[in-house]
Scaffold this motif. Structure first.
Motif, PDB file in Angstrom:
ATOM      1  N   PRO A 264     -13.194  21.425  -6.235  1.00  0.00           N
ATOM      2  CA  PRO A 264     -13.010  22.559  -5.314  1.00  0.00           C
ATOM      3  C   PRO A 264     -11.898  22.264  -4.306  1.00  0.00           C
ATOM      4  CG  PRO A 264     -14.887  21.263  -4.656  1.00  0.00           C
ATOM      5  CD  PRO A 264     -14.402  20.661  -5.939  1.00  0.00           C
ATOM      6  N   THR A 265     -11.279  23.312  -3.824  1.00  0.00           N
ATOM      7  CA  THR A 265     -10.230  23.118  -2.812  1.00  0.00           C
ATOM      8  C   THR A 265     -10.666  23.710  -1.472  1.00  0.00           C
ATOM      9  OG1 THR A 265      -9.239  25.162  -3.605  1.00  0.00           O
ATOM     10  CG2 THR A 265      -8.330  23.115  -4.475  1.00  0.00           C
ATOM     11  N   ASP A 266     -11.732  24.493  -1.493  1.00  0.00           N
ATOM     12  CA  ASP A 266     -12.145  25.198  -0.264  1.00  0.00           C
ATOM     13  C   ASP A 266     -13.314  24.524   0.457  1.00  0.00           C
ATOM     14  OD1 ASP A 266     -13.818  25.656  -2.340  1.00  0.00           O
ATOM     15  OD2 ASP A 266     -14.251  27.753  -1.839  1.00  0.00           O
ATOM     16  N   ARG A 267     -13.721  23.388  -0.010  1.00  0.00           N
ATOM     17  CA  ARG A 267     -14.816  22.666   0.649  1.00  0.00           C
ATOM     18  C   ARG A 267     -14.733  21.203   0.234  1.00  0.00           C
ATOM     19  NH1 ARG A 267     -18.094  21.230  -3.338  1.00  0.00           N
ATOM     20  NH2 ARG A 267     -18.601  22.640  -5.039  1.00  0.00           N
ATOM     21  N   PRO A 268     -15.468  20.350   0.937  1.00  0.00           N
ATOM     22  CA  PRO A 268     -15.447  18.929   0.540  1.00  0.00           C
ATOM     23  C   PRO A 268     -15.969  18.741  -0.878  1.00  0.00           C
ATOM     24  CG  PRO A 268     -16.443  19.212   2.708  1.00  0.00           C
ATOM     25  CD  PRO A 268     -16.248  20.581   2.150  1.00  0.00           C
ATOM     26  N   LEU A 269     -15.416  17.737  -1.519  1.00  0.00           N
ATOM     27  CA  LEU A 269     -15.854  17.396  -2.873  1.00  0.00           C
ATOM     28  C   LEU A 269     -17.255  16.784  -2.814  1.00  0.00           C
ATOM     29  CD1 LEU A 269     -14.582  16.864  -5.895  1.00  0.00           C
ATOM     30  CD2 LEU A 269     -14.767  14.507  -5.132  1.00  0.00           C
ATOM     31  N   HIS A 270     -18.121  17.212  -3.715  1.00  0.00           N
ATOM     32  CA  HIS A 270     -19.456  16.623  -3.782  1.00  0.00           C
ATOM     33  C   HIS A 270     -19.457  15.535  -4.865  1.00  0.00           C
ATOM     34  CE1 HIS A 270     -21.493  20.475  -2.013  1.00  0.00           C
ATOM     35  NE2 HIS A 270     -20.724  19.834  -1.141  1.00  0.00           N
TER      36      HIS A 270
ATOM     37  N   ASP B 218     -19.926  17.986  -7.828  1.00  0.00           N
ATOM     38  CA  ASP B 218     -18.728  18.384  -8.588  1.00  0.00           C
ATOM     39  C   ASP B 218     -18.393  17.279  -9.593  1.00  0.00           C
ATOM     40  OD1 ASP B 218     -18.164  20.787  -7.031  1.00  0.00           O
ATOM     41  OD2 ASP B 218     -17.764  19.382  -5.392  1.00  0.00           O
ATOM     42  N   ILE B 219     -18.566  16.052  -9.128  1.00  0.00           N
ATOM     43  CA  ILE B 219     -18.327  14.896 -10.008  1.00  0.00           C
ATOM     44  C   ILE B 219     -19.549  13.980  -9.904  1.00  0.00           C
ATOM     45  CG2 ILE B 219     -16.872  12.883 -10.451  1.00  0.00           C
ATOM     46  CD1 ILE B 219     -14.566  14.384  -9.132  1.00  0.00           C
ATOM     47  N   ALA B 220     -20.035  13.545 -11.044  1.00  0.00           N
ATOM     48  CA  ALA B 220     -21.155  12.599 -11.048  1.00  0.00           C
ATOM     49  C   ALA B 220     -20.688  11.323 -11.732  1.00  0.00           C
ATOM     50  CB  ALA B 220     -22.351  13.184 -11.784  1.00  0.00           C
TER      51      ALA B 220
ATOM     52  N   GLY C 209      -6.566  -8.062  -4.502  1.00  0.00           N
ATOM     53  CA  GLY C 209      -6.842  -8.005  -3.067  1.00  0.00           C
ATOM     54  C   GLY C 209      -6.450  -6.706  -2.420  1.00  0.00           C
ATOM     55  N   GLY C 210      -5.610  -5.969  -3.027  1.00  0.00           N
ATOM     56  CA  GLY C 210      -5.142  -4.742  -2.393  1.00  0.00           C
ATOM     57  C   GLY C 210      -6.084  -3.590  -2.660  1.00  0.00           C
ATOM     58  N   ASP C 211      -5.517  -2.463  -2.973  1.00  0.00           N
ATOM     59  CA  ASP C 211      -6.333  -1.272  -3.130  1.00  0.00           C
ATOM     60  C   ASP C 211      -6.137  -0.703  -4.536  1.00  0.00           C
ATOM     61  OD1 ASP C 211      -8.081   0.646  -2.224  1.00  0.00           O
ATOM     62  OD2 ASP C 211      -6.428   2.000  -1.708  1.00  0.00           O
ATOM     63  N   ALA C 212      -5.770  -1.612  -5.474  1.00  0.00           N
ATOM     64  CA  ALA C 212      -5.389  -1.127  -6.801  1.00  0.00           C
ATOM     65  C   ALA C 212      -6.515  -0.350  -7.467  1.00  0.00           C
ATOM     66  CB  ALA C 212      -4.975  -2.305  -7.666  1.00  0.00           C
ATOM     67  N   SER C 213      -7.684  -0.938  -7.531  1.00  0.00           N
ATOM     68  CA  SER C 213      -8.752  -0.244  -8.247  1.00  0.00           C
ATOM     69  C   SER C 213      -9.201   0.987  -7.486  1.00  0.00           C
ATOM     70  CB  SER C 213      -9.922  -1.184  -8.514  1.00  0.00           C
ATOM     71  OG  SER C 213     -10.591  -1.451  -7.316  1.00  0.00           O
ATOM     72  N   GLY C 214      -9.139   0.917  -6.153  1.00  0.00           N
ATOM     73  CA  GLY C 214      -9.498   2.092  -5.362  1.00  0.00           C
ATOM     74  C   GLY C 214      -8.594   3.256  -5.689  1.00  0.00           C
ATOM     75  N   ARG C 215      -7.311   2.967  -5.770  1.00  0.00           N
ATOM     76  CA  ARG C 215      -6.358   4.049  -6.100  1.00  0.00           C
ATOM     77  C   ARG C 215      -6.593   4.561  -7.519  1.00  0.00           C
ATOM     78  NH1 ARG C 215      -3.003   0.737  -3.093  1.00  0.00           N
ATOM     79  NH2 ARG C 215      -2.166  -0.242  -4.959  1.00  0.00           N
ATOM     80  N   GLN C 216      -6.929   3.625  -8.405  1.00  0.00           N
ATOM     81  CA  GLN C 216      -7.235   4.061  -9.787  1.00  0.00           C
ATOM     82  C   GLN C 216      -8.418   5.017  -9.802  1.00  0.00           C
ATOM     83  OE1 GLN C 216      -7.252  -0.047 -11.484  1.00  0.00           O
ATOM     84  NE2 GLN C 216      -6.432   1.009 -13.269  1.00  0.00           N
ATOM     85  N   PHE C 217      -9.417   4.691  -8.990  1.00  0.00           N
ATOM     86  CA  PHE C 217     -10.578   5.589  -8.935  1.00  0.00           C
ATOM     87  C   PHE C 217     -10.208   6.929  -8.296  1.00  0.00           C
ATOM     88  CE2 PHE C 217     -13.601   2.133  -9.943  1.00  0.00           C
ATOM     89  CZ  PHE C 217     -14.336   2.827 -10.889  1.00  0.00           C
TER      90      PHE C 217
ATOM     91  N   LEU D   1     -11.046  10.127 -10.438  1.00  0.00           N
ATOM     92  CA  LEU D   1     -11.974  11.127  -9.933  1.00  0.00           C
ATOM     93  C   LEU D   1     -11.236  12.369  -9.417  1.00  0.00           C
ATOM     94  CD1 LEU D   1     -14.444   8.780  -8.010  1.00  0.00           C
ATOM     95  CD2 LEU D   1     -14.631   9.646 -10.325  1.00  0.00           C
ATOM     96  N   ARG D   2      -9.921  12.288  -9.499  1.00  0.00           N
ATOM     97  CA  ARG D   2      -9.067  13.412  -9.065  1.00  0.00           C
ATOM     98  C   ARG D   2      -9.386  13.801  -7.638  1.00  0.00           C
ATOM     99  NH1 ARG D   2      -9.982  16.546 -14.706  1.00  0.00           N
ATOM    100  NH2 ARG D   2      -9.312  14.826 -16.002  1.00  0.00           N
ATOM    101  N   ILE D   3      -9.484  12.789  -6.821  1.00  0.00           N
ATOM    102  CA  ILE D   3      -9.733  13.041  -5.407  1.00  0.00           C
ATOM    103  C   ILE D   3      -8.377  13.075  -4.711  1.00  0.00           C
ATOM    104  CG2 ILE D   3     -10.761  12.093  -3.307  1.00  0.00           C
ATOM    105  CD1 ILE D   3     -13.016  11.007  -5.044  1.00  0.00           C
ATOM    106  N   PRO D   4      -7.991  14.209  -4.219  1.00  0.00           N
ATOM    107  CA  PRO D   4      -6.619  14.373  -3.722  1.00  0.00           C
ATOM    108  C   PRO D   4      -6.463  13.806  -2.314  1.00  0.00           C
ATOM    109  CG  PRO D   4      -7.810  16.423  -3.516  1.00  0.00           C
ATOM    110  CD  PRO D   4      -8.766  15.438  -4.095  1.00  0.00           C
TER     111      PRO D   4
END
Lengths: 711, 478
Positions: free
Chosen positions: A344-350, A425-427, A690-698, A702-705
């Motif tokens: 969704p773009t009009d509310r927080p992602l669940h 929205d995403i499980a 050590g960085g944020d590599a896997s976080g960015r991958q997620f 998860l298509r979290i913009p």
């Protein structure tokens, strides 16, 4: 007062039925005593309803142990019960004797012979009627002298017969002594005996089982397999065949062996399942399939050996399952009615995170997204209270649901999960059990992401997961991804999910502390539950042969023996070995490492020696601390093209203890070389994990913009 | 063992036997295991059949099994016997299912040690006598009983109702020995698996040979619905014109004259009345749907669901998985009240607001309860397959939710729909619902079939020989 004595041989499946019956007895002023032949923790009972006595609460003495030797389950309940002084007293005071289940019938039958005036019933319903009759004063049939004499004589005759049987059994044991079983003539004799024509199935299976045991104990696995095959071939009833082979295989697993007839036992159980499935008896099919799966994915086979036949050759190992109608039914894709919607773009992602363990990546995802204004996180741990207590995944019930299309278990999952899926929205289902449960439900338009972070691929759950309802499957290495696609042909089918690799992401910032110069000669092994300390000890011994300054620091409480005979044996041996080295000062053991970064300041070389892992956190943390990393090529992946080198730099990996020793001696030759190498390893670890590599991958997955994540 | 006497010797033996005594009125021996006071759903049909023969001037001798046997199973309902015509003679045979024995003092040591294996062995033995587990061992006692009754009072007709199918052996014996014409009330059939809709056994199997042989000589074969009748017409073309659909129907004395008027403020009472002998998963789906519906529907949240009927037999009576599910559902205002005597059915229907129709199977299953449900004038919520014969009975019923299958979410919606129907139904709607079911009154449905059976039997007797093809002789049956 009427005394009712209930005997339960197995934990009651219908708890509330028993509780209701006891409640009714209490209202009628009846005293109830309950004897159970299982762990008391498996029954929850209001103490006001019945006096409870567990037959397994005390260790059997020698006399009882001898009496129990080789007898069948229902007779064992009786022997244990009658050995108990309190139970004997209760029997003599009982007016109504009741068996709760089939396993308890014989005990009540014997008790009935010793308490001629009591009613002896099977089931609480008939017991209630017997109580009613006594309360109403209905006259009971009189027993004559003849009956009494016959009963007493029967008790004596059975005792004599049992003694004769025990003697015969002892004689048979002598005939199956290891020396006999190892001899060609002995092996031939017994193989021929179990395959003799016209032998009744019950005798054949009983003898074949003993022959199998003794032959395996005599260290002749191939002969054991041949005798089993010969006996099984003579059994016309597929269920009898499956029972024999399963019993043999289960016994071998219990003593820590990979069964010689594992494949045959699995195939036999699946043949029974197929037959039941053909008759539309899905419950029985599910039970047989579950027995097959328990053998197929037993931890002794995959987790207590250096390698796993499933990892080595999935197609061959899983062929009996794939070739069966049951296996095909389990793999049938149910699909989903709707495609996953765009975020969704009009509310927080669940974002729903469903896990059956608090490790990575569920914990990391929660940490990453929780508290952000544009993502609402709902974190559900199956092991915690999800309503009426923890949610208990049940492979047998999952099997039953997949084969029948509906089930009580499926209803529970759906009732509980549906509101979560409607919200989300995403499980993300983290771990195989959570994934299997989630895919029992059509997810609507929720996007489903499944993470299989470690070697759960070697367990049954992925085989019970409907991947046609999964949009994205995430594994932690390309080798595991290859393994998954080989083990699960469904991942190559039309409705297969997208496949991704996202590595692990430990927090390495706290580990960068100055090293003590003395650390150069200290090897560190920080435990995991699948670490092989013997490999590390082997490296230490070889190093000390060259330079006795090398020591080993072993940290962690993972050396507590887990269940499983082979692992217990292993632990006893390695603990003895470590204790000897500890006495000489070569090893320091710490059960609990409270502050890992601090402990790492004293470790100059960090060893990683797991048998199987997907990410050895402690080793990466050690590398980040500046210790020289030496990682054993995990046997489970050593057959793949690059093995563990797909996860860590190739120069960290040692295929053998010799390689490890050479590398350690080389890199710790001078303090400078040791520090230079440690710095390079730390830089490599920090850059990679050590960085944020896997976080960015997620984020991407998860298509979290979100461009600037917090935390 | 099948009839061991060769055909010619058998005929000779028959000829020298004393001629059975014939009465002034025609006589039917009714092999009706499950006759009142057995608390079985089939008892209503059996009672009506016997009563109708009595009503058209026949002497009726019912052969069933003893009361103790039913006490082991679902129990007894003596109010059912009150509706039995007192002129009917009932012969009770001392036959009981050994597998339902719960008195451990009657167990052998072998049975006590391995109860399951003992039952399996017992079944194997029974199958050698007649190919029906649990009942096959009754064959010889039943054969002797029908022959004995015939000799005492010559029968013009043997009515046989199945299950159990071992009755076919006794039917065949009487035919072989005395050429007594017979009608088989097959109800749900034998070789058709009504749950799966598939063939239960082949024609060449022992059961298949028995079925074929006995049906071929029957004057008529009754089935409870058209799909089963079609199955038999297709399977045995030679008897196709003798296969009849004789539906179950409802008993008008079970239907309250004035339906209950709901009180929305107090909530509704949903009810299920019938044997609870389906898979626990079905009951669980309904209870799960009930719970889910109560979360969103305020009327349902203050409503009750009453479940009445028999659960389990033998040691498992009211002590099985169903009992556990119902016990756990008590917190959702689900109440299990045990079986309802036939005489009290009318009161139970009279205080309910809507009915839940839980049924197994599909197009081959109609059930008996669907007729009572349809005639009650109450809303009916279906919890069964969409492709189910009950749909044929309920189609057009103005207070029916329709069949939505067994998906719990759809069932939850159906509960809400049934509640809405209960609250919104007018007297006219209720009257229309009753009118819809009028054609399913049990007496009216059975009457033509009973009359035809009587006519066929008397025609066969009058002619001195059967109107159908002669016996195939004393060929060995399996």
């Amino acid at each position: 007062m009427i005394n009712v004595l209930i005997v339960a041989g197995t934990a009651p499946r219908q708890d509330s039925v028993l509780a209701d019956a006891l409640e009714r007895f209490r209202r009628e002023g009846v005293r109830v005593r309950l004897i159970v032949d299982f762990d008391l923790s498996r029954i929850s009972l209001d103490p006001a309803l019945a006096e409870l006595r567990g037959l397994r609460e005390t260790e059997p003495d020698d006399r009882l142990r001898r009496a129990m030797g080789g007898i069948e389950g229902s007779r064992a309940v009786w022997v244990r019960a009658w050995h108990d002084r309190v139970v004997r007293q209760w029997v003599h005071e009982a007016d109504v004797l009741v068996s709760m289940d089939m396993m308890a019938v014989y005990a009540v039958w014997e008790m009935g012979h010793r308490r001629p005036d009591a009613d002896a019933c099977h089931g609480v319903g008939p017991a209630a009627r017997a109580v009613q009759a006594r309360l109403a004063g209905v006259p009971r049939p009189k027993r004559g002298l003849r009956d009494t004499v016959a009963t007493r004589t029967g008790i004596v005759v059975r005792g004599t017969r049992r003694n004769a049987t025990s003697r015969a059994r002892r004689a048979m044991r002598i005939g199956m002594a290891p020396a006999v079983m190892r001899s060609g003539a002995g092996a031939w004799f017994w193989r021929t005996a179990v395959a003799a024509p016209a032998l009744p199935d019950r005798i054949r299976t009983a003898v074949a089982y003993r022959v199998h045991q003794r032959t395996v104990e005599a260290d002749r696995p191939q002969q054991a397999a041949a005798a089993s095959a010969a006996a099984a071939a003579r059994l016309e009833d597929p269920r009898a065949r499956a029972t024999l082979l399963n019993r043999e295989a289960s016994w071998e697993l219990a003593i820590g062996h990979v069964p010689v007839c594992l494949r045959e036992a699995v195939a036999a159980e699946l043949a029974v399942a197929d037959e039941m499935l053909r008759k539309k008896s899905t419950l029985k099919a599910a039970h047989a399939a579950h027995r097959a799966m328990k053998l197929l994915f037993h931890r002794v086979v995959h987790f207590e050996q250096p390698t796993s036949p499933l990892a080595e050759n999935p197609a061959e190992f899983l062929a009996p399952l794939w070739d069966s109608a049951t296996g095909r039914a389990l793999a049938a894709a149910q699909g989903r009615a709707q495609a996953a919607a765009t975020p969704p773009t009009d509310r927080p992602l669940h974002l729903l995170i469903l896990t059956n363990g608090a490790g990575h990546p569920a914990g990391a995802l929660r940490q990453r997204y929780d508290g952000r204004p544009d993502v609402h996180v709902r974190y559900v741990d199956l092991g915690e209270d999800v309503g009426d207590g923890p949610f208990r995944t049940d492979p047998a019930a999952q099997l039953g649901h997949l084969l029948a299309g509906s089930s009580e278990y499926g209803n529970r999952v759906r009732e509980w999960l549906r509101p979560h899926l409607e919200w989300a929205d995403i499980a993300v289902a983290d771990r195989a059990e959570a994934a299997a449960a989630m895919t029992l439900v059509d997810p609507g338009d929720t996007r489903i992401v499944v993470c299989l972070p470690d070697f759960e691929l070697l367990g049954p759950w992925p085989q019970l997961t409907d991947f046609s309802r999964v949009d994205e499957l995430v594994l932690s290495s390309t080798d595991l991804l290859d393994l998954a696609t080989t083990m699960l042909p469904r991942l190559r089918a039309d409705q297969a999910p997208e496949l991704s690799v996202v590595g692990d992401a430990p927090d390495l910032r706290a580990h960068q502390r100055p090293k003590d110069p003395a650390a150069r000669y200290t090897l560190g092994l920080l435990g995991t539950n699948s670490v092989d300390a013997r490999w590390a000890v082997e490296v230490l011994r070889r190093l000390r042969a060259t330079d006795p300054r090398y020591r080993l620091f072993v940290g962690g409480d993972d050396l507590t023996p887990p269940p499983g005979a082979s692992v217990r044996r292993y632990h006893e041996e390695i603990l003895a070995e470590l204790a000897e080295l500890e006495r000489s000062g070569a090893v320091t053991r710490v059960e609990q490492v409270a502050d890992v970064p601090e402990a790492l300041t004293g470790i100059g070389v960090i060893l990683g020696s797991p048998v199987r892992e997907t990410f050895h956190h402690a080793h990466i943390e050690g590398a980040a601390s500046g210790a020289t990393p030496i990682l054993r090529n995990w046997p489970i992946l050593s057959g793949t093209a690059r093995g563990v080198r797909t996860l860590v730099p190739a120069e960290w990996v040692a295929d053998t203890p010799e390689q490890a020793v050479r590398r350690i001696l080389d890199l710790t030759a001078t303090e400078q070389s040791w520090r230079d190498n440690g710095a390079a390893a730390a830089a490599e670890a920090l850059a990679t994990w050590g960085g944020d590599a896997s976080g960015r991958q997620f984020d991407e997955l998860l298509r979290i913009p979100l461009a600037d994540p917090v935390g | 063992m099948p009839n061991p006497i060769p055909s010619s010797l058998s005929q000779l033996t028959r000829a020298v036997r004393s001629r059975p005594r014939r009465g002034a009125r025609p006589h039917v021996i009714y092999l009706a295991i499950g006759f009142p006071p057995a608390a079985k759903s089939s008892a209503y049909r059996l009672r009506e059949t016997a009563n109708q023969f009595c009503a058209i001037g026949w002497d009726v001798t019912v052969i069933t099994i003893c009361e103790e046997a039913w006490e082991r199973e679902y129990g007894l309902d003596h109010t059912l016997s009150e509706g039995v015509d007192p002129r009917i003679k009932v012969v009770e045979l001392p036959l009981m299912r050994a597998d339902l024995e719960t008195d451990i003092r009657n167990f052998s040591e072998a049975r006590a040690l391995r109860p399951r294996e003992w039952i399996e062995r017992q079944r194997k033995q029974e199958l050698k006598v007649f190919p029906e587990p649990a009942f096959g061992g009754w064959r010889y006692a039943l054969e002797k009983a029908v022959v004995r009754e015939h000799r005492a009072h010559a029968a013009d007709l043997l009515m046989t109702t199945c299950a159990p199918y071992v009755n076919l052996a006794a039917t065949w014996q009487l035919w072989q020995e005395h050429r007594v014409p017979y009608v088989v009330d097959f109800r749900d059939g034998w070789s058709v698996d009504v749950i799966s809709g598939e063939t239960a056994f082949t024609e060449k199997s022992p059961a298949g040979q028995w079925e074929k042989r006995v049906l071929e000589q029957a004057q008529a074969v009754w089935c409870v619905n058209e799909p089963i009748a079609r199955f038999y017409r297709d399977r045995y073309p030679v008897v196709a014109d003798r296969v009849r659909v004789v539906r179950n129907g409802f008993d008008s004395d079970s239907i309250p004259s004035v339906p209950h008027r709901p009180d929305p403020a107090a909530g509704l009472t949903f009810g299920y009345l019938g044997s609870i002998n389906f898979a626990p998963a079905l009951l669980d789906s309904v209870l799960t749907a009930w719970r889910m519906a109560r979360r969103t529907d305020p009327v349902l949240a203050r409503s009750r669901f009453e479940v009445r009927g028999h659960i389990g037999a033998g040691a498992l009576r009211e002590a099985n998985a169903h009992s556990e599910l119902l016990g756990a559902a008590a917190r959702d205002d689900v109440e299990f009240g045990g079986p309802v005597p036939k005489a009290e059915v009318v009161d139970v229907f009279g205080r309910w607001d809507a009915l839940v129709l839980m049924l197994v199977g599909g197009q081959y299953v109609t059930s008996g309860k669907v007729y009572e449900y349809a005639a009650s004038g109450l809303p009916v919520m279906s919890a069964h397959d969409v492709d189910h014969d009950a749909v044929n009975i309920l189609s057009g019923h103005p207070l029916w939710t329709g069949a939505v299958g067994l998906d719990v979410e759809r069932l939850a919606t159906a509960f809400s729909e049934a509640a809405r129907l209960a609250l919104d139904a007018t007297d006219a709607d209720r009257a229309a619902a009753r009118a819809h079911a009028e054609r399913f009154a049990r007496g009216a449905l059975l009457a033509p079939a009973v009359t035809e059976a009587a006519r066929l039997a008397l025609g066969a007797s009058a002619a001195g020989t059967p109107t159908i093809t002669g016996p195939t002789g004393g060929r060995q049956l399996p």
